[in-house]
Design an enzyme around this catalytic site. Structure first.
Site, PDB file in Angstrom:
ATOM      1  N   THR A  87     125.356 -20.611  82.860  1.00 33.14           N
ATOM      2  CA  THR A  87     124.610 -20.022  83.975  1.00 33.14           C
ATOM      3  C   THR A  87     123.135 -20.394  83.975  1.00 33.14           C
ATOM      4  O   THR A  87     122.416 -20.071  84.923  1.00 33.14           O
ATOM      5  CB  THR A  87     124.727 -18.488  83.935  1.00 33.14           C
ATOM      6  OG1 THR A  87     124.287 -18.016  82.641  1.00 33.14           O
ATOM      7  CG2 THR A  87     126.160 -18.044  84.157  1.00 33.14           C
ATOM      8  N   THR A 108     121.141 -22.472  78.037  1.00 33.11           N
ATOM      9  CA  THR A 108     120.424 -21.368  77.385  1.00 33.11           C
ATOM     10  C   THR A 108     120.992 -20.010  77.754  1.00 33.11           C
ATOM     11  O   THR A 108     120.529 -18.996  77.239  1.00 33.11           O
ATOM     12  CB  THR A 108     118.924 -21.414  77.732  1.00 33.11           C
ATOM     13  OG1 THR A 108     118.759 -21.588  79.143  1.00 33.11           O
ATOM     14  CG2 THR A 108     118.238 -22.557  77.003  1.00 33.11           C
ATOM     15  N   SER A 109     121.983 -19.965  78.618  1.00 32.02           N
ATOM     16  CA  SER A 109     122.672 -18.702  78.897  1.00 32.02           C
ATOM     17  C   SER A 109     124.028 -19.038  79.497  1.00 32.02           C
ATOM     18  O   SER A 109     124.185 -20.043  80.194  1.00 32.02           O
ATOM     19  CB  SER A 109     121.867 -17.817  79.853  1.00 32.02           C
ATOM     20  OG  SER A 109     122.461 -16.527  79.963  1.00 32.02           O
ATOM     21  N   SER A 110     125.003 -18.173  79.210  1.00 32.88           N
ATOM     22  CA  SER A 110     126.351 -18.428  79.708  1.00 32.88           C
ATOM     23  C   SER A 110     127.165 -17.153  79.653  1.00 32.88           C
ATOM     24  O   SER A 110     126.771 -16.153  79.031  1.00 32.88           O
ATOM     25  CB  SER A 110     127.044 -19.512  78.868  1.00 32.88           C
ATOM     26  OG  SER A 110     127.281 -19.040  77.553  1.00 32.88           O
TER      27      SER A 110
END
Length: 409
Positions: A87, A108-110
């Site tokens: 994401t 860096t985000s998921s």
């Protein structure tokens, strides 16, 4: 314009996901299965990226944005697949109203794949009445599952990224969940909610943060993923003895999580600068680098063990040459293919590949022990990875030049 969602279809997809996870054996508790069947994952991932089949002209992965507006069926079915949904890249929050493809970059985000989320909650041995601290809220989907199973009052979740947390909070509150949420660095835990019975980290750390031990009740458990600048990973389940001490073991299998941002590898510059002073005469490597770089479970494990020998080393490949760079000691090494062999050149106070070879030697002599045969003991800052046939491993930060590895070389 918001694309309407067929709630009946979403419900069928959730039920199918729960059935698939149950067949895999990751939903032994009927309470967790009920949570998977109820929590609408699509609410937590209004947009995400999936890799395209072809790379770009520079060989970079092309990440295609997926939203309900762009392709409703692809978005909804991916949301209920057992897949990690990226994401965010490089800390940049996308504009999901006008998303654009990404070329390369570091996630860096998921939203972690559901089977791994459920393995984490199951391995942490969460039970009714436990209070849990989750490190790494991300999209909030795993937080919602914990709230559904334990009740919102039992769940605290923190994330270092305030924008991510705001979006997760909106989704959680919209679904009727009200856990304690805070923008905080997981390295320091979250003292206002301490002590807790369980800590589960959805990011990786170089070593076990002492604050997490101090904030867990004696007898409580910490499930954490350890990693390093070589990107070797191991999951560890620790039982807390007191405010300074915890003991546990590595868990079987392979898994990788994004590093806690304060534990991420630093930039090291141009590899060519580091190898300018390498000796002209190489030696033949005793071990080929594919022992730690090949896409196998054993290599994944060995790369983690190698970090115990060279905790500040990073690895990159330029052409067909493998580079090792140590930003702390200023040491460097290259491995260059030469027929069936590899030639090694090393410079600096730490012979990086030589140290890794000593670990590989010890591992072979010990009979190639698997992760679950290793234990970890944390006592007042000292963190020792132990195996009866491989003494001397350490995960403690400290003076690299003073580290020794008895029995390893």
């Amino acid at each position: 314009m918001t694309t309407p969602i067929d709630q009946a279809e979403a419900g069928r997809l959730r039920a199918a996901l729960a059935e698939s996870l149950a067949r895999e054996g990751v939903l032994p508790d009927p309470g967790w299965r009920a949570a998977v069947e109820k929590v609408p994952r699509h609410t937590f991932v209004p947009g995400f990226y999936l890799p395209a089949e072809q790379r770009d002209a520079d060989g970079l992965t092309v990440w295609e944005p997926v939203t309900a507006e762009l392709d409703r069926d692809r978005w909804l079915h991916a949301a209920y697949s057992d897949t990690t949904l990226v994401t965010q890249f490089d800390g940049d929050e996308p504009d999901w109203k006008e998303p654009a493809p990404r070329y390369g970059g570091s996630p860096t985000s998921s939203s972690t794949l559901p089977s791994l989320v459920m393995r984490m909650w199951a391995d942490a041995d969460l039970r009714d009445g436990h209070r849990v601290l989750e490190i790494g809220t991300g999209t909030g989907y795993s937080t919602a599952l914990a709230c559904e199973r334990l009740g919102s009052d039992a769940v605290t979740s923190i994330d270092v990224d305030g924008r991510r947390l705001d979006q997760a909070a909106a989704a959680l509150y919209g679904c009727g969940y009200s856990p304690t949420l805070a923008v905080a660095d997981g390295v320091y835990g979250y003292w206002p909610e301490a002590p807790v019975d369980r800590i589960v980290a959805a990011c990786s750390f170089r070593t076990v943060p002492p604050a997490l031990i101090a904030q867990t009740r004696p007898g409580g458990k910490i499930l954490i993923t350890l990693s390093g600048w070589l990107y070797g990973y191991a999951r560890v389940l620790l039982t807390v003895i007191d405010r300074h001490t915890a003991r546990g073991s590595l868990l079987p299998g392979t898994v990788s999580f994004m590093a806690a941002r304060t534990h991420a590898a630093p930039a090291f510059g141009n590899p060519a600068h580091w190898v300018a002073d390498l000796p002209e005469r190489p030696r033949v490597a005793r071990h080929h680098p594919d022992r730690i770089t090949s896409p196998t479970e054993q290599a994944f494990h060995l790369r983690f063990l190698a970090q115990a020998a060279v905790p500040y080393a990073q690895l990159t490949v330029v052409g067909d040459v493998l580079h090792l760079v140590d930003v702390v000691s200023g040491s460097a090494a290259t491995l260059t293919p030469a027929g069936d062999d590899w030639q090694v050149r090393e410079v600096g106070r730490v012979k990086l590949w030589e140290r890794i070879e000593r670990i590989l030697d010890a591992y072979d002599v010990a009979g190639e022990p698997t992760p679950e045969t290793f234990s970890l003991q944390v006592t007042r800052g000292e963190q020792r990875l132990r195996h009866p046939l491989m003494p001397g491993l350490t995960l403690s930060p400290g003076d690299l030049f003073e580290q020794s590895f008895p029995g390893v070389g």
